[in-house]
Design an enzyme around this catalytic site. Structure first.
Site, PDB file in Angstrom:
ATOM      1  N   GLU A   1       0.535  -1.447   0.211  1.00 51.22           N
ATOM      2  CA  GLU A   1      -0.227  -0.187   0.350  1.00 51.22           C
ATOM      3  C   GLU A   1       0.885   1.489   0.126  1.00 51.22           C
ATOM      4  O   GLU A   1       0.503   2.089   0.654  1.00 51.22           O
ATOM      5  CB  GLU A   1      -1.272   0.475   1.511  1.00 51.22           C
ATOM      6  CG  GLU A   1      -1.470  -1.317   1.248  1.00 51.22           C
ATOM      7  CD  GLU A   1      -3.144  -1.445   0.785  1.00 51.22           C
ATOM      8  OE1 GLU A   1      -3.096  -0.227  -0.390  1.00 51.22           O
ATOM      9  OE2 GLU A   1      -3.606  -2.233  -0.205  1.00 51.22           O
ATOM     10  N   GLY A   2       2.346   1.148  -0.926  1.00 51.89           N
ATOM     11  CA  GLY A   2       3.123   2.501  -0.878  1.00 51.89           C
ATOM     12  C   GLY A   2       3.956   2.193   0.528  1.00 51.89           C
ATOM     13  O   GLY A   2       3.091   1.799   1.469  1.00 51.89           O
TER      14      GLY A   2
END
Lengths: 593, 593
Positions: free
Chosen positions: A441-442
């Site tokens: 998610e980053g």
């Protein structure tokens, strides 16, 4: 086999006494969240986590997922049955909109229960978690027809969902993706490309899987501005909602990973698969980020969840295992040795976990509450404030939460000594599972850049000003305790760091890039310190009111003091690091690495 | 498949220019270690590590060791052949005494090569590493007959060795061990008990395994004072040195571990196995600690070794992988994206590794040199000083080295993003392998207690005074660079922490226990800063002398500045944490955990 008990009492304390949830009782969804309902849901969720999910965690890690020669993927023994129970108990419907079969309860309550599920079995909790993320994207940018078509079976848990962003040559820089969407005569698209690291990409838990896929349409610019988002179901769906033929999407292989073995991480091959444009063409990234922001909060909660599970096992071990004697003389002279919790160094390892966990729980529930308020608060001003706050703090919760989550898992593992390194005790799995949350998610570095490069400056710095004002207000209201003194200094460090960024980032953007992670950590410490101050306030009030559980509240006050003594001194170091700038960092030529 | 190249050039720089090894050329063993010999050994060792050991690392992790129904244990494919090459190339004989077939070369040279072997394949390197530890114990406390009997085949690599301390209910607190030694009529002992976590306890690499086992003799006190050390071979040995019948010792099972899968970690069952007293009865712990201290230095080197291997892969990836653009504008406008090494946050992750690794290598080689000098220096005073210094710094090198080793492995893994989490890339294995080094040979918490509770006060604090004087002298001699300013402050922090301990630890021993880990880290930072100052001195001299490799030395100066800017600010925070004392830490009742 590791143990787990859901911290229901602590969650209730935060919801009722720290966040004062009852003040929102008139808002939609909150009306139904009476104290009795909350108590019942937390108890039932905790029981499901402890009794159904936790026993599958270690076996699921050992067995992992299996891809069969025909491309089918099966989850570990017990997972399909547990998923059926999850669905039949309605856990997937908790916060979904009533028009699609949901219970419409506040997100903050859903987050409380999600923590329990992730503590008990993170790999399992990811399956419904990703489904919820996909639902939120469809709910945010889909047409009314799409919502009516896709959401009811997803809310009901009959279908799950995924996010397809990463490709072999790009993850962070999505402008480089090569997956193509060619328009078909009937208005649908033919999606072709390869996606990797697709969590829950293929499995045997649900009837259908709704993949959300980033791809570039014909003639679109070959940058992030050319990306569109598509719904690509595993099985095509007939107009009446029944399943049609298999779509041309399949799992090419499973990744061999460090952890979360029981979640299927797939290479997904799209071979002219039928896709349906979701949201506007070439606005795919924006739609995906709607989903990502909610997901990032959830990933921060995974950091907390694994920390809690690891801490519980370390604390139990430290009370039980006997080695050596207390430095101040035998604590249990009749036994051959004292339990190791008498040793200050062991206590530090536990206290660092405790001081993180209890305030992180408050911060994450506070964050989830802002998500609710951003949609449901009474006035546009309140909704804007809530949206500002959660937008600002999301990267902090994600990155700080998962960094400290791993640290807590590692310290908890260390408490067990050699046994912490052995599979049967479960601690080493917590470390391996926790590690992914810093990456997906980053990555946490990307979170720091999001904070420093985007969130700080948005709307002229409005969100930061709002949040700092809240922290100042809590401080102004606080009695003269050590935590107040320490947090005042740390807040000044944060403000000095912000000022330094304003003065130095524009002239040299590398100064912002160099400062980003330290700045995020600095803000994380202040955010937790803020929560400890709110907790202290609630516990002080409870003690003054003659609570029947004084030891619970006294421990809160002591842990807050520990946080002030052992965590907050770090902010000055972070400020010094930030002010060192980027010159030395960037001075070494690439060849010297 | 991860890559590895031995950092031969850096090792040579440290040995020749930083430690000035040629000044010891007249000492025994050093005479043979001419610059040419050193270069040849480092080159050959580096080649063996890179070409033979590294390719077996990932496959060895995947396959692991296998225990067969008859109790035999086989190592992964390729390990026996690699071990044969290790033996035939003479790597096990490097530092062993000539009278037992060794080459008698300095320990500092052995340590340099051991780093390479551990980088390439830590699980493999543990087999000869433990054998060397067992040899050192026999050489230290054995009778001349025992040395003549056991050492030659061990030095030759035909037999390996182990250390047997831990039992299911005790590891740190060895006073609790239950393994018994009953005297036989022939003067040997019958050893009975169960030992766990025995690295290299059973395998197919060597003809025989010489177990060193802690046990209590009949009538001995049931405390650490009643422990004796025994030689218990896998196969009994005839007087002529040939192998006799199988002894009553066997591997009951293999542990399932987080990492080092290719090293067999055994539960060892002793069932009236024949054992030979090694050293004096009831002085077993002292004999074992002789061995442990050497082993602890080696474990610190494992932290460095894994950090180096992980860093090399992260640096290569960061130069190759293209995502996004430099914050200051495209660095490579013709390509679709820049290599990620342009991003400051990625550089921080690499620079933290580099700043640790290069000074840690100097510190560990310096430490190994002290071991040589403690035995071989010309005067008793010099020998005492060297012994003082290595005794003081051993817990620091072990704990700080392995903590930072894990940190570097994790940061390197993070550079690879999602690929860092996938087995094929090898980074996740480095993290799992590095993790054990913080636990075994005494947990890092135990190292901190050893430092604060024992080493500081030994001989009235003589060792600390000696070491501090050396750091002060290096500082006095240094030019006015930022590192001098920072290290001067950090040294003052260390001295303030020491003073605080002197004033507060006696009145309340928990203050020492609470401070221990922070104090050890503070000393670790100062020790690395000291090395960076020595490196700076050497590189400045080389540049002034018109070196033909200026970029190598310029990178040293910049990395030293990075260390000053980003590592040393931590010492003030550690001092603040130490001074917080133990009151809050110990205030929470056990039930509140």
């Amino acid at each position: 086999m590791p143990l787990y008990t859901a911290p229901v009492k602590d969650t209730q304390f935060i919801l009722s006494a720290v966040l004062n949830l009852n003040q929102y009782a008139s808002l939609p969804g909150f009306t139904d969240a009476t104290p009795d309902t909350i108590a019942a849901i937390l108890e039932a969720g905790g029981r499901f986590a402890a009794e159904v999910l936790a026993p599958l965690n270690l076996p699921g890690d050992i067995e992992g997922c299996t891809r069969h020669p025909d491309g089918r993927v099966t989850t570990p023994k017990g997972f399909p049955d547990a998923y059926n129970q999850f669905v039949s108990q309605g856990w997937g419907t908790l916060t979904a909109a009533p028009e699609y079969g949901g219970q419409g309860l506040p997100h903050v309550l859903g987050m409380a229960v999600t923590e329990y599920f992730s503590s008990a079995n993170m790999a399992f909790a990811m399956y419904p978690g990703l489904a919820e993320g996909a639902q939120s994207a469809i709910a945010a940018v889909g047409t009314p027809e799409q919502m009516a078509h896709w959401l009811p079976p997803m809310v009901a848990g009959r279908w799950t969902g995924t996010m397809n962003l990463t490709e072999p040559h790009c993850g962070t820089d999505l402008g480089l993706i090569r997956t193509r969407a060619a328009q078909n005569p009937d208005g649908t698209h033919a999606i072709t490309g390869t996606k990797i690291f697709i969590s829950a990409g293929e499995h045997d838990l649900a009837e259908n899987i709704v993949h959300l896929v980033l791809a570039k349409t014909e003639g679109a610019p070959d940058t992030v501005k050319g990306i569109s988002l598509f719904i690509v179901p595993k099985f095509l769906v007939n107009p009446d909602g029944s399943l049609g033929p298999r779509n041309h999407v399949s799992c090419g292989s499973l990744e061999h990973k460090m952890g979360i073995h029981a979640n299927s991480t797939c290479v997904m091959n799209y071979d002219a698969a039928t896709g349906y444009l979701l949201g506007e063409e070439m606005k795919g990234l924006k739609a995906m980020f709607t989903m990502m922001n909610a997901a990032r909060l959830g990933v921060g909660a995974q950091g907390l969840a694994i920390a809690e599970a690891a801490y519980q096992n370390a604390a139990a071990y430290a009370k039980d295992r006997r080695q050596g004697r207390a430095l101040t003389g035998p604590a249990d002279p009749d036994a051959s040795a004292d339990p190791i919790i008498v040793h200050p160094d062991v206590r530090h390892m536990l206290m660092r976990g405790k001081a993180f966990i209890e305030a992180a729980r408050a911060l994450i529930l506070w964050g989830a509450l802002q998500v609710d308020l951003a949609h449901k608060a009474a006035t546009p001003e309140e909704r804007e404030t809530a949206d500002d706050l959660i937008s600002l703090l999301t990267p902090v919760i994600k990155a700080y939460g998962t960094d400290k989550g791993l640290e807590t898992a590692i310290l908890s593992q260390q408490v067990l000594g050699g046994h912490g390194y052995i599979r049967e005790w479960g601690l080493e799995q917590f470390v391996r599972d926790a590690r992914i949350a810093q990456i997906y998610e980053g990555t946490n570095g990307i979170q720091a850049m999001d904070l420093v490069g985007r969130k700080l400056a948005q709307n002229g710095g409005r969100a930061l000003r709002t949040w700092l004002a809240q922290v100042h207000a809590t401080l102004a209201d606080a009695p003269e305790i050590p935590l107040k003194t320490s947090l005042t200094k740390s807040l000044a460090d944060l403000e000095a760091a912000t000022l330094w960024l304003m003065q130095n980032a524009l002239t040299n953007p590398n100064n912002a890039g160099s400062a980003a992670t330290s700045y995020l950590n600095l803000m994380g410490h202040v955010a937790l310190g803020h929560m400890w101050l709110l907790i202290t306030k609630a516990s002080t009030a409870a003690l003054a009111a003659g609570t029947d559980d004084p030891s619970f509240h006294e421990a809160k006050l002591t842990t807050a003091r520990y946080f002030a003594e052992q965590f907050l001194p770090e902010t000055r170091m972070l400020l010094v690091r930030i002010k060192a700038g980027s010159e030395t960092l960037m001075a070494i030529p690439v060849e010297a690495f």
